[in-house]
Design a protein around this motif. Structure first.
Motif, short mmCIF file in Angstrom:
data_model
loop_
_atom_site.label_atom_id
_atom_site.label_comp_id
_atom_site.label_asym_id
_atom_site.label_seq_id
_atom_site.Cartn_x
_atom_site.Cartn_y
_atom_site.Cartn_z
N ALA A 1 -3.20 7.03 -4.66
CA ALA A 1 -2.02 7.79 -4.23
C ALA A 1 -1.69 8.92 -5.19
CB ALA A 1 -0.83 6.84 -4.10
N GLU B 1 -1.51 -4.72 2.37
CA GLU B 1 -1.59 -3.48 3.15
C GLU B 1 -0.29 -3.26 3.94
OE1 GLU B 1 -4.94 -3.87 5.74
OE2 GLU B 1 -6.41 -3.63 4.14
N VAL C 1 -4.37 1.40 -5.83
CA VAL C 1 -3.48 2.17 -4.94
C VAL C 1 -2.78 3.28 -5.73
CG1 VAL C 1 -1.43 2.06 -3.47
CG2 VAL C 1 -3.16 0.28 -3.31
N MET D 1 2.55 -2.37 1.71
CA MET D 1 2.38 -1.05 1.09
C MET D 1 2.86 0.06 2.01
SD MET D 1 1.13 -0.43 -1.91
CE MET D 1 -0.10 -1.60 -2.46
N THR D 2 2.65 -0.14 3.31
CA THR D 2 2.91 0.94 4.27
C THR D 2 4.40 1.30 4.28
OG1 THR D 2 1.08 0.07 5.54
CG2 THR D 2 2.48 1.69 6.64
N TRP E 1 -7.83 11.79 2.23
CA TRP E 1 -7.22 10.52 1.86
C TRP E 1 -7.46 10.29 0.36
CZ3 TRP E 1 -6.28 5.90 5.36
CH2 TRP E 1 -6.11 6.30 6.69
N VAL F 1 -6.07 5.24 0.92
CA VAL F 1 -4.64 5.46 1.13
C VAL F 1 -4.39 6.86 1.67
CG1 VAL F 1 -2.42 5.65 -0.10
CG2 VAL F 1 -4.04 3.87 -0.76
N VAL G 1 3.55 6.04 1.33
CA VAL G 1 2.26 5.56 1.82
C VAL G 1 2.34 5.47 3.35
CG1 VAL G 1 0.65 3.62 1.83
CG2 VAL G 1 1.81 4.26 -0.29
N ALA H 1 -9.46 0.70 -2.55
CA ALA H 1 -8.22 1.17 -1.91
C ALA H 1 -8.46 2.51 -1.23
CB ALA H 1 -7.12 1.31 -2.95
N CYS I 1 -2.66 2.40 4.55
CA CYS I 1 -3.32 1.82 3.37
C CYS I 1 -4.28 0.72 3.82
CB CYS I 1 -2.26 1.23 2.45
SG CYS I 1 -2.93 0.28 1.07
#
Ligand code: FAD
Length: 286
Positions: A282, A229, A278, A232-233, A178, A201, A208, A199, A211
């Motif tokens: 990421a 969250e 994030v 973000m997904t 992750w 992720v 994403v 964060a 998260c």
């Protein structure tokens, strides 16, 4: 100022520590690394009858693997957590948060378990353990119970730990592979967070997939940024998409008002820091 006189015991096992708490009165207290407790004693804001020092219990200082979990002993110091290869591989954001605690002297003495038990809403360790879906292990006279981090904090400097219980370990599901990043904003380096964001992720196919975001100093306890969250997904890993979702990080929070910032300022800051955290987690930034 010197602390008031107290009895002192340093048991060599968790069982002995639990027994010492059971044998003591209501004013018996546990000593971890002493970085929060000792100042309180020296200012005479507490006058324990007995102090039960956990520093001579070897098992509390271990970081070990247990199948698909990492087990971090309560007496693992911030310094050790910040440099431990298992923490770096499976729970990196905890190591980053530990590296952001105070200054080197505090990190050499202060412990992960002590920081969680102390439950300062501006602390660095709580949000990282929350974002990692950690579970707190508490051992008392009737055995050991496991409390998810999301249910552990009950208010400022308050947790669900009973006075007769020792916080023994933190169990963290391995997050191997992750992406993680801890972002802390403070007035001067080595000071407490005005706001911080942890964060964690998982990216799949350029988007994403999962998260989790832990927040420091955005309420009376460490919090998850649930709205951000969710937003973000499913987002593609592009700066503008992530920033838009991250801007929701302050939603539903009740941050404090103090000389370091207003609640509105902190909500804004949470969005900015969540965006950076994030993006870094990421793989968009270094
Ligand atoms: C100048 C200064 C700056 C700091 N800056 C930061 C910072 O930037 N970020 C941050 O997160 N923290 C910061 N801290 C706090 C530091 O992280 C402490 O290490 C932490 O809050 C408490 O950990 P400790 O092991 O020293 O616990 P202690 O001080 O020994 O104990 C704190 C409390 O937890 C209880 N306790 C401790 N261990 C256990 C256990 N295993 N089971 C049950 N109860 C237990 C004690 O009874 C006490 O009530 C700072 C402290 C100082 C003095």
């Amino acid at each position: 100022m010197r602390p008031v006189a107290f009895d002192y015991t340093a048991p060599s096992s968790v069982a002995e520590a639990v027994q010492a708490l059971a044998d003591g009165d209501d004013d018996t207290t546990v000593l971890g690394g002493g970085q929060s407790l000792m100042p309180v004693l020296r200012m005479r804001m507490a006058d324990p009858s007995t102090v039960v020092d956990l520093s001579r219990i070897p098992e509390l200082r271990e970081v070990r693997e247990d199948g698909d979990h990492l087990v971090i002993g309560a007496m693992v110091t911030h310094h050790v957590a910040a440099h431990d290869p298992l923490v770096a591989e499976h729970a990196g954001v905890l190591g980053q948060a530990a590296a952001a605690v105070g200054d080197p002297q505090i990190r050499y003495r202060g412990t992960i378990g002590g920081a969680l038990a102390h439950a300062d809403p501006a602390g660095d360790i709580g949000p990282a353990v929350l974002a990692l879906d950690g579970v707190i292990e508490l051992t008392g006279p009737s055995g050991t119970r496991s409390v998810p981090a999301g249910e552990f904090f009950a208010g400022p400097f308050t947790t669900v730990r009973d006075e007769g219980e020792v916080l023994t370990a933190i169990r963290i599901p391995k997050h191997t592979g992750w992406g993680m990043q801890y972002e802390k904003f403070s007035v001067v380096s080595q000071s407490w967070a005005i706001v911080a964001v942890a964060a964690v992720v998982r990216v799949e196919g350029g988007a994403v997939a999962e998260c989790r975001l832990g927040l420091s100093n955005m309420g009376s306890t460490p919090l998850r940024a649930s709205a951000a969250e969710s937003a973000m997904t499913g987002r593609s890993v592009e700066a503008s998409a992530l920033e838009e979702a991250a801007a929701l990080a302050g939603e539903g929070t009740e941050p404090p008002e103090d000389p370091a910032g207003t609640p509105a300022y902190r909500r804004h800051l949470a969005g900015v820091l969540a965006g950076r955290a994030v993006a870094g987690a990421a793989g968009l930034t270094g």
